[in-house]
Design an enzyme around this catalytic site. Sequence first.
Site, PDB file in Angstrom:
ATOM      1  N   GLU A  41     -13.278  11.884  -0.473  1.00  0.00           N
ATOM      2  CA  GLU A  41     -14.216  11.545   0.592  1.00  0.00           C
ATOM      3  C   GLU A  41     -15.260  10.514   0.176  1.00  0.00           C
ATOM      4  O   GLU A  41     -15.977   9.987   1.022  1.00  0.00           O
ATOM      5  CB  GLU A  41     -14.928  12.818   1.070  1.00  0.00           C
ATOM      6  CG  GLU A  41     -13.960  13.862   1.632  1.00  0.00           C
ATOM      7  CD  GLU A  41     -14.654  15.172   1.990  1.00  0.00           C
ATOM      8  OE1 GLU A  41     -15.870  15.279   1.691  1.00  0.00           O
ATOM      9  OE2 GLU A  41     -14.002  16.069   2.545  1.00  0.00           O
ATOM     10  N   SER A  57      -2.432   6.651  -4.215  1.00  0.00           N
ATOM     11  CA  SER A  57      -3.644   5.832  -4.307  1.00  0.00           C
ATOM     12  C   SER A  57      -3.328   4.504  -4.968  1.00  0.00           C
ATOM     13  O   SER A  57      -2.185   4.207  -5.324  1.00  0.00           O
ATOM     14  CB  SER A  57      -4.681   6.562  -5.166  1.00  0.00           C
ATOM     15  OG  SER A  57      -4.225   6.627  -6.528  1.00  0.00           O
ATOM     16  N   GLY A  58      -4.383   3.707  -5.171  1.00  0.00           N
ATOM     17  CA  GLY A  58      -4.316   2.560  -6.055  1.00  0.00           C
ATOM     18  C   GLY A  58      -4.686   2.982  -7.462  1.00  0.00           C
ATOM     19  O   GLY A  58      -4.741   4.181  -7.781  1.00  0.00           O
ATOM     20  N   ASP A  59      -4.992   1.993  -8.308  1.00  0.00           N
ATOM     21  CA  ASP A  59      -5.309   2.302  -9.704  1.00  0.00           C
ATOM     22  C   ASP A  59      -6.712   2.882  -9.877  1.00  0.00           C
ATOM     23  O   ASP A  59      -6.999   3.516 -10.892  1.00  0.00           O
ATOM     24  CB  ASP A  59      -5.170   1.034 -10.556  1.00  0.00           C
ATOM     25  CG  ASP A  59      -3.725   0.575 -10.648  1.00  0.00           C
ATOM     26  OD1 ASP A  59      -2.844   1.422 -10.865  1.00  0.00           O
ATOM     27  OD2 ASP A  59      -3.480  -0.640 -10.494  1.00  0.00           O
ATOM     28  N   GLY A  60      -7.590   2.673  -8.898  1.00  0.00           N
ATOM     29  CA  GLY A  60      -8.950   3.186  -9.025  1.00  0.00           C
ATOM     30  C   GLY A  60      -9.002   4.694  -9.157  1.00  0.00           C
ATOM     31  O   GLY A  60      -9.796   5.239  -9.939  1.00  0.00           O
ATOM     32  N   GLY A  83      -2.238   1.350  -3.097  1.00  0.00           N
ATOM     33  CA  GLY A  83      -3.344   0.413  -3.257  1.00  0.00           C
ATOM     34  C   GLY A  83      -2.861  -1.022  -3.281  1.00  0.00           C
ATOM     35  O   GLY A  83      -1.733  -1.316  -2.900  1.00  0.00           O
ATOM     36  N   SER A  84      -3.725  -1.929  -3.782  1.00  0.00           N
ATOM     37  CA  SER A  84      -3.362  -3.342  -3.828  1.00  0.00           C
ATOM     38  C   SER A  84      -2.827  -3.759  -5.191  1.00  0.00           C
ATOM     39  O   SER A  84      -2.112  -4.753  -5.303  1.00  0.00           O
ATOM     40  CB  SER A  84      -4.569  -4.212  -3.455  1.00  0.00           C
ATOM     41  OG  SER A  84      -5.690  -3.873  -4.247  1.00  0.00           O
ATOM     42  N   GLY A  85      -3.158  -3.010  -6.255  1.00  0.00           N
ATOM     43  CA  GLY A  85      -2.691  -3.354  -7.588  1.00  0.00           C
ATOM     44  C   GLY A  85      -1.491  -2.539  -8.028  1.00  0.00           C
ATOM     45  O   GLY A  85      -0.440  -3.057  -8.373  1.00  0.00           O
ATOM     46  N   ARG A 107      -9.991  -7.493   0.412  1.00  0.00           N
ATOM     47  CA  ARG A 107      -9.114  -6.330   0.218  1.00  0.00           C
ATOM     48  C   ARG A 107      -8.165  -6.131   1.402  1.00  0.00           C
ATOM     49  O   ARG A 107      -7.056  -5.614   1.245  1.00  0.00           O
ATOM     50  CB  ARG A 107      -9.960  -5.076  -0.010  1.00  0.00           C
ATOM     51  CG  ARG A 107      -9.153  -3.814  -0.262  1.00  0.00           C
ATOM     52  CD  ARG A 107     -10.024  -2.674  -0.765  1.00  0.00           C
ATOM     53  NE  ARG A 107     -10.348  -2.846  -2.171  1.00  0.00           N
ATOM     54  CZ  ARG A 107      -9.563  -2.481  -3.175  1.00  0.00           C
ATOM     55  NH1 ARG A 107      -8.390  -1.934  -2.922  1.00  0.00           N
ATOM     56  NH2 ARG A 107      -9.930  -2.646  -4.421  1.00  0.00           N
TER      57      ARG A 107
END
Length: 331
Positions: free
Chosen positions: A5, A29-32, A61-63, A136
């Site tokens: 959240e 998810s992405g890498d974050g 995600g984007s990466g 993004r």
Amino acid sequence: MIITEYAGHARDYVRTIQLADWSGIILASGDGLVYEVINGLMSRDDWQEALKLPIGHVPCGSGNAFITNILRDSKQSVMDTMEKFVVQAAILTATHSVIPFDLAVIDTCDGQRLFSFLCIEWGIIADVDCESEKYRFLGETRFTVEAVKRILRPRVYNGYIDYIPYSDNDYTVNTNHITPTTTTAQLHHHLLPMNESIPTDSNTTKWLRINGPFAHVLITSKASISKDIVASSQSTLSDGYLTLQFIRSNGSTRTNLARTFTKLSEGNHFDFNFVEWMRIRAFRLVPNDDHGNIMVDGEKVAYGPIQGEILPGIGRCMGKQSNVDRVSTNM
């Protein structure tokens, strides 16, 4: 199933879970979020037990570098479309083996101790990673848009890099040295306190120095830093070293950067003689500028001196041993 959240929610959550109730963690998810979970697990008093939980990754995600490297290590070609990529990752995760992967311990100038699963960026690569956040909504294309802008107007990054070269015969960095009472504050062998200068006399120390100025500096523990960028093609999930690469700033900076970025998708940029690279055990990066971007696994950290050291095979992920590796192991 937990839906995060707020930024840091995953880190806070895994700090307090009862390990006996869990057999693994799968992240959509992405890498974050991968970075958050790893650092949350490493912040626990029982971090050694927590790290035994394998981490799976479904790319959203984007990466998506973490799952890209897991697939790459299993000798699978990453699917082109996002839909097929997600299905590929889900199948691998559902049929996984537990595979080790390297981490790096990182000390920043503001006193933080962090743990990296991917890379440390300074120079143009950090600026592209950080400043592309405003694009993004473009997905992976955001990196290309910002890279073009930065290549057209390259910046000079003043400073130096101290490092210890990697040697196959150097066993001073070995997870076997970790005891049940080792704390994360003790989890290094070569690093010095950040307020102490690193000696670089070759007669008395293993540390060496590279002076700038630089256009690009990247330190990686994995081959790919995103689905479409192969930063160090020779790297694996757990090879026990970091790869330092850099481009010096000179009269051909704009041309050299453009040529480098066009080869990153295949990982062939090391073929250029202006891209210098080496395998290392530890490093300290010291910018002489008072402003800029330094990124750890895609997350911005305080700008200033930063140091790190490889932690071989300390993490666990949901992957698959390649058929080639299985044959060699069985032999």
